[in-house]
Design a protein around this motif. Structure first.
Motif, short mmCIF file in Angstrom:
data_model
loop_
_atom_site.label_atom_id
_atom_site.label_comp_id
_atom_site.label_asym_id
_atom_site.label_seq_id
_atom_site.Cartn_x
_atom_site.Cartn_y
_atom_site.Cartn_z
N GLY A 125 0.79 -1.22 0.00
CA GLY A 125 0.00 0.00 0.00
C GLY A 125 0.82 1.27 0.00
O GLY A 125 0.31 2.35 0.31
N GLN A 126 2.08 1.15 -0.38
CA GLN A 126 2.97 2.31 -0.43
C GLN A 126 2.93 2.88 -1.85
O GLN A 126 3.82 2.65 -2.67
N TRP A 127 1.88 3.65 -2.13
CA TRP A 127 1.60 4.04 -3.51
C TRP A 127 2.68 4.93 -4.11
O TRP A 127 3.07 4.74 -5.26
N ASP A 128 3.15 5.90 -3.36
CA ASP A 128 4.18 6.80 -3.89
C ASP A 128 5.47 6.05 -4.20
O ASP A 128 6.10 6.28 -5.24
N ALA A 129 5.86 5.16 -3.29
CA ALA A 129 7.08 4.38 -3.51
C ALA A 129 6.90 3.45 -4.70
O ALA A 129 7.81 3.30 -5.53
N ALA A 130 5.73 2.81 -4.80
CA ALA A 130 5.46 1.91 -5.93
C ALA A 130 5.50 2.68 -7.24
O ALA A 130 6.03 2.19 -8.25
N MET A 131 4.95 3.88 -7.24
CA MET A 131 4.94 4.71 -8.45
C MET A 131 6.36 5.06 -8.88
O MET A 131 6.71 4.93 -10.06
N LEU A 132 7.18 5.48 -7.92
CA LEU A 132 8.55 5.85 -8.23
C LEU A 132 9.35 4.66 -8.76
O LEU A 132 10.09 4.76 -9.75
N LEU A 133 9.20 3.51 -8.10
CA LEU A 133 9.94 2.31 -8.51
C LEU A 133 9.46 1.79 -9.86
O LEU A 133 10.28 1.35 -10.68
N ALA A 134 8.16 1.85 -10.11
CA ALA A 134 7.64 1.41 -11.40
C ALA A 134 8.12 2.33 -12.52
O ALA A 134 8.44 1.88 -13.62
N GLN A 135 8.17 3.63 -12.23
CA GLN A 135 8.69 4.58 -13.22
C GLN A 135 10.15 4.28 -13.52
O GLN A 135 10.59 4.31 -14.68
N LEU A 151 2.74 1.22 -12.90
CA LEU A 151 2.86 2.65 -12.70
C LEU A 151 1.49 3.32 -12.75
O LEU A 151 1.16 4.17 -11.90
N GLY A 152 0.68 2.96 -13.74
CA GLY A 152 -0.65 3.54 -13.85
C GLY A 152 -1.52 3.22 -12.65
O GLY A 152 -2.21 4.11 -12.11
N ARG A 153 -1.48 1.98 -12.19
CA ARG A 153 -2.28 1.58 -11.04
C ARG A 153 -1.82 2.30 -9.78
O ARG A 153 -2.63 2.79 -8.98
N ALA A 154 -0.49 2.36 -9.57
CA ALA A 154 0.04 3.02 -8.38
C ALA A 154 -0.27 4.52 -8.40
O ALA A 154 -0.65 5.11 -7.38
N ALA A 155 -0.11 5.15 -9.56
CA ALA A 155 -0.39 6.57 -9.68
C ALA A 155 -1.86 6.86 -9.41
O ALA A 155 -2.21 7.87 -8.78
N GLY A 156 -2.73 5.98 -9.89
CA GLY A 156 -4.15 6.15 -9.62
C GLY A 156 -4.45 6.10 -8.13
O GLY A 156 -5.23 6.93 -7.62
N ARG A 157 -3.83 5.15 -7.44
CA ARG A 157 -4.04 5.05 -5.99
C ARG A 157 -3.44 6.24 -5.25
O ARG A 157 -3.93 6.62 -4.18
N ALA A 158 -2.39 6.82 -5.81
CA ALA A 158 -1.72 7.97 -5.18
C ALA A 158 -2.40 9.29 -5.51
O ALA A 158 -1.96 10.35 -5.05
N GLY A 159 -3.46 9.24 -6.32
CA GLY A 159 -4.16 10.46 -6.69
C GLY A 159 -3.49 11.26 -7.78
O GLY A 159 -3.79 12.45 -7.95
N ALA A 198 -8.88 -1.58 -15.15
CA ALA A 198 -8.18 -0.82 -14.11
C ALA A 198 -8.54 0.65 -14.15
O ALA A 198 -8.43 1.35 -13.13
N GLN A 199 -8.97 1.12 -15.32
CA GLN A 199 -9.36 2.53 -15.47
C GLN A 199 -10.87 2.73 -15.30
O GLN A 199 -11.36 3.85 -15.45
N GLY A 200 -11.58 1.63 -15.00
CA GLY A 200 -13.03 1.73 -14.84
C GLY A 200 -13.78 1.79 -16.15
O GLY A 200 -14.99 2.03 -16.16
N ALA A 201 -13.09 1.54 -17.27
CA ALA A 201 -13.73 1.55 -18.59
C ALA A 201 -14.24 0.14 -18.89
O ALA A 201 -13.71 -0.56 -19.76
N PHE A 202 -15.29 -0.26 -18.18
CA PHE A 202 -15.73 -1.65 -18.23
C PHE A 202 -16.31 -2.06 -19.58
O PHE A 202 -16.17 -3.21 -20.00
#
Length: 276
Positions: A125-135, A151-159, A198-202
């Protein structure tokens, strides 16, 4: 069994690598096992056999085989990373994270180590860290789908909506190229479904899951970009998205199809009982 290059361990190993690259994992397993029978010290065959079992959905067997390699070749980077990914799938996140961290310190530019650390951060649940590492992993690996998707999923969770949108756009471009070369295989269609879900575009996801279901063969395991799935997984995701957009009768029909292939599938059974 006729093997190009002669009846020896290396020839069977080469045949196994070729079969693995083509996605024929059952044949690859047979070739790697034969290579090991002929040379018990063929650690590359053990490693590749472990990777096949990971792709076939058996991370425990994969971990055992790759651990055998590491007992004899402890410094090799790729077996260490593949062992960590097997541990990750077994839920042993701390052990996996320790290995990814060790490799990252030894090889700071290794994209698989960065991606592994990103998965571990996301799991925690460490969204910022996950985003940085995925980038970081995406930059190091030339825009690998798995890194961009995470990266997209983590960034979405991080707002960070703008970062998420750009990452998903780049991930979709990777899949577009994948589908140009393999339009009749389910991997690209399934992952596109995952990307849109993941983007809610079902509604868009439904189209891609339907295409994946049309390509997937019952009983076969598929693997691409760190994602592993079978036809039942595709059907469940398809039905889930139909359910989310209110098409519950269509979702129920697919859930019943799931139960013909996997009678013990809990999600499909719950959905069918809910409609009774």
């Amino acid at each position: 069994m006729i093997v190009f290059g002669g009846e020896n361990a290396d020839s069977y190993y080469d045949e196994g690598v070729t079969a693995s690259m083509k996605g024929d994992l059952e044949a690859a397993v047979r070739h790697f096992e034969r290579a090991i029978e002929m040379n018990r010290h063929h650690y590359a065959a053990y490693h590749q056999l472990g990777k096949c079992h990971l792709r076939l959905g058996d991370p425990r067997k994969a971990a055992e085989l790759i651990q055998h390699v590491l007992r004899n070749k402890p410094a090799q980077i790729q077996p260490r990373l593949d062992y960590a990914f097997a541990l990750m799938e077994l839920g042993e996140w701390k052990k996996a994270q320790d290995i990814f961290g060790e490799v990252s310190r030894e090889k700071p530019n290794n994209p698989r180590a960065s991606l592994g650390l990103a998965y571990c951060a996301f799991q925690a649940g460490q969204w910022d860290a996950a985003m940085l590492l995925a980038q970081t992993a995406a930059n190091q690996g030339g825009g690998n789908f798995a890194a961009l998707f995470l990266l997209g999923r983590a960034a979405g969770r991080a707002g960070r909506a703008e970062v998420a949108a750009e990452a998903f756009k780049r991930a979709d471009a990777v899949l577009e190229k994948h589908l140009e070369t393999s339009p009749n295989q389910p991997e690209g269609h399934y992952l596109r479904g995952e990307l849109h879900a993941a983007q809610g575009a079902f509604d868009k996801a439904i189209e891609h899951y339907a295409s994946a279901a049309g390509c997937a063969q019952p009983g076969r395991q598929y693997s691409a970009y760190d994602s592993r799935f079978n036809r039942v997984d595709v059907l469940c995701r398809w039905a889930y998205c139909l359910y989310k957009v209110g098409r519950r009768d269509a979702a129920l029909k697919i859930a019943r199809d799931v139960l013909t292939e996997a009678p013990d599938n809990a999600w499909a059974r719950q959905l069918t009982q809910e409609k009774q």
